[in-house]
Design an enzyme around this catalytic site. Structure first.
Site, PDB file in Angstrom:
ATOM      1  N   HIS A  47      34.158  57.888  17.370  1.00  0.00           N
ATOM      2  CA  HIS A  47      33.217  57.887  16.247  1.00  0.00           C
ATOM      3  C   HIS A  47      33.847  58.474  14.989  1.00  0.00           C
ATOM      4  O   HIS A  47      34.865  59.148  15.037  1.00  0.00           O
ATOM      5  CB  HIS A  47      31.914  58.630  16.584  1.00  0.00           C
ATOM      6  CG  HIS A  47      32.066  60.092  16.858  1.00  0.00           C
ATOM      7  ND1 HIS A  47      32.139  60.612  18.129  1.00  0.00           N
ATOM      8  CD2 HIS A  47      32.128  61.164  16.026  1.00  0.00           C
ATOM      9  CE1 HIS A  47      32.233  61.937  18.073  1.00  0.00           C
ATOM     10  NE2 HIS A  47      32.234  62.306  16.797  1.00  0.00           N
ATOM     11  N   GLU A  72      38.456  65.508  15.814  1.00  0.00           N
ATOM     12  CA  GLU A  72      37.777  65.890  17.050  1.00  0.00           C
ATOM     13  C   GLU A  72      38.433  65.137  18.202  1.00  0.00           C
ATOM     14  O   GLU A  72      38.695  63.930  18.083  1.00  0.00           O
ATOM     15  CB  GLU A  72      36.287  65.535  16.954  1.00  0.00           C
ATOM     16  CG  GLU A  72      35.466  65.884  18.187  1.00  0.00           C
ATOM     17  CD  GLU A  72      33.990  65.501  18.042  1.00  0.00           C
ATOM     18  OE1 GLU A  72      33.614  64.940  16.983  1.00  0.00           O
ATOM     19  OE2 GLU A  72      33.224  65.764  18.987  1.00  0.00           O
ATOM     20  N   HIS A 115      34.749  63.899   9.803  1.00  0.00           N
ATOM     21  CA  HIS A 115      35.799  63.975  10.822  1.00  0.00           C
ATOM     22  C   HIS A 115      35.962  62.639  11.545  1.00  0.00           C
ATOM     23  O   HIS A 115      35.102  61.764  11.451  1.00  0.00           O
ATOM     24  CB  HIS A 115      35.516  65.097  11.836  1.00  0.00           C
ATOM     25  CG  HIS A 115      34.290  64.897  12.687  1.00  0.00           C
ATOM     26  ND1 HIS A 115      33.034  65.324  12.323  1.00  0.00           N
ATOM     27  CD2 HIS A 115      34.134  64.311  13.892  1.00  0.00           C
ATOM     28  CE1 HIS A 115      32.165  65.018  13.266  1.00  0.00           C
ATOM     29  NE2 HIS A 115      32.796  64.395  14.238  1.00  0.00           N
TER      30      HIS A 115
HETATM   31 CO    CO Z   1      31.913  64.243  16.177  1.00  0.00          CO
END
Ligand code: CO
Length: 145
Positions: A8, A136, A87
């Site tokens: 994502h 991440e 992110h």
């Molecule tokens: Co995230």
């Protein structure tokens, strides 16, 4: 280190409700999850699916709204009042192996490995060590793929 798919893109927003309307009405997103609070990260979260041709395992947009003024995302948004790209999240098959790999590269990891919005272990890497991108790393859900 075995790099998995881009799971994502985290997008910060001052209002998840307004952003949901945007992705639904302007972008035509058909699959948007119910928002939920993630107090450990100080954010409200929901996921917008971008389908692939073969099913619903496309990359998601993770909408994140700060839960309060002390949220790290609230601090990040002080300079970006409209929100924006926050992110990138990549999957890995083994979170501990990935953490050891990045530590071995001298990359700064932000805090402990913890359970993320998908219910699997995650950690974050400092943007200054990651080409300017808060990154991440997330263990691939066992039920997926
Ligand atoms: Co995230």
């Amino acid at each position: 280190m075995k790099l998995g798919r881009l799971n994502h893109i985290g997008v910060a927003t001052p209002s998840i409700a307004d952003s949901i309307a945007h992705y639904r009405d302007v972008m035509g997103a058909a699959q948007i999850s119910e928002p939920f609070d993630l107090p450990a990260q100080g954010v409200k979260v929901c996921f917008v699916d971008t389908p692939t041709g073969s099913g619903m395992d496309g990359t998601q947009i993770e909408l994140i709204e700060p839960l309060g003024p002390d949220s790290p995302v609230a601090k990040w948004m002080e300079h970006k009042p409209y929100g924006g790209q926050h992110h990138l999240c990549y999957e890995v098959p083994d979170i501990e192996a990935a953490r050891a790999w990045f530590e071995g590269q001298g990359k700064r990891i932000l805090g402990p490995t913890r359970i993320g919005a998908h219910g699997t272990p995650i950690f974050f890497l400092h943007p200054k060590d990651m080409q300017g991108m808060l990154t991440e790393i997330m263990e691939t859900p066992k039920s997926a793929h």
